[in-house]
Scaffold this motif. Structure first.
Motif, PDB file in Angstrom:
ATOM      1  N   ASP A 135      35.515 -35.875  23.404  1.00  0.00           N
ATOM      2  CA  ASP A 135      35.639 -37.327  23.559  1.00  0.00           C
ATOM      3  C   ASP A 135      34.347 -38.037  23.176  1.00  0.00           C
ATOM      4  O   ASP A 135      34.366 -39.094  22.530  1.00  0.00           O
TER       5      ASP A 135
ATOM      6  N   GLN B  89      33.657 -40.683  20.109  1.00  0.00           N
ATOM      7  CA  GLN B  89      32.991 -41.965  20.318  1.00  0.00           C
ATOM      8  C   GLN B  89      31.830 -42.148  19.351  1.00  0.00           C
ATOM      9  O   GLN B  89      31.558 -43.265  18.891  1.00  0.00           O
ATOM     10  N   ARG B  90      31.130 -41.057  19.048  1.00  0.00           N
ATOM     11  CA  ARG B  90      29.989 -41.101  18.126  1.00  0.00           C
ATOM     12  C   ARG B  90      30.433 -40.998  16.667  1.00  0.00           C
ATOM     13  O   ARG B  90      29.599 -40.977  15.781  1.00  0.00           O
TER      14      ARG B  90
END
Length: 210
Positions: free
Chosen positions: A114, A118-119
């Motif tokens: 996750d 996100q990155r």
């Protein structure tokens, strides 16, 4: 942390392809007399238009809890805003040895994937291979749990346990060593599984590159 220029599977690569491989002693190829491990063999079979940089960040005996605590900082320092940055999560067997629950192992991997999403760092997961026969059932369950976590997030997952659990060459390679680490043949088998489980498609390379 630098982000990947794009994060879609099969979109092709731009400039340098930089892979951060996080895992334990299996990711580092410990026990391979040629010193290549499966990572070195996979990289050797991955022709890219621009140079490929593969950085293996391994901690022997590490559980997914330990991996989850360190990977973001260590990987972040090795990525470049000018590169196509990608993350390979090479999972070992330490969760079984440490007695972690399946729920905890699942959560640890889920958190890693996750945060990578996100990155905007595309991820690829390689599951734990067979080890001691006494742990076979637990490792099978662990591999299945990891596969479910990755699949739910549309992250490629390589099941190394199921194809190798009764593979004569794999078992013979373990027996010829210390019973835990594979040798040249075993790492070659893991590399073959990685190369034939969506590796080139994930990197945006032609299927016939294998």
């Amino acid at each position: 942390m630098p982000q990947a220029p794009h994060d879609g599977e099969g979109e092709g690569t731009v400039g340098e392809l930089r892979l951060a491989v996080v895992g334990d002693e299996l990711a580092a190829g410990v026990g391979d007399p040629k010193g290549l491990g499966w990572v070195g063999r996979v990289v050797a079979r991955t022709p890219t238009p621009e140079p490929l940089t593969a950085l293996t960040l391994a901690v022997p005996g590490e559980t997914t809890s330990g991996l989850g605590a360190r990977w973001e900082d260590e990987v972040g320092r090795r990525l470049s805003a000018d590169a196509d940055n990608r993350l390979v999560v090479a999972l070992g067997r330490a969760d079984v040895d440490a007695g972690l629950s399946l729920a905890r192992s699942r959560l640890n991997l889920a958190n890693i994937l996750d945060v990578a999403e996100q990155r905007r760092i595309p991820a690829f997961v390689v599951g734990p291979p067979p080890g001691s026969t006494a742990d076979a059932e637990k490792l099978a369950d662990l591999s299945a749990a990891f596969a479910d976590v990755a699949t739910r997030r549309r992250v490629p997952y390589v099941d190394t346990f199921t194809p190798l659990a009764a593979h004569d060459q794999w078992l013979g390679d373990l027996a010829a060593g210390n019973g835990v680490l594979p040798g040249q043949a075993g790492y070659g088998l893991i590399a073959w599984l990685v190369l034939h489980t969506g590796w080139h498609a994930w990197l945006g390379l032609p299927d016939d590159a294998a």
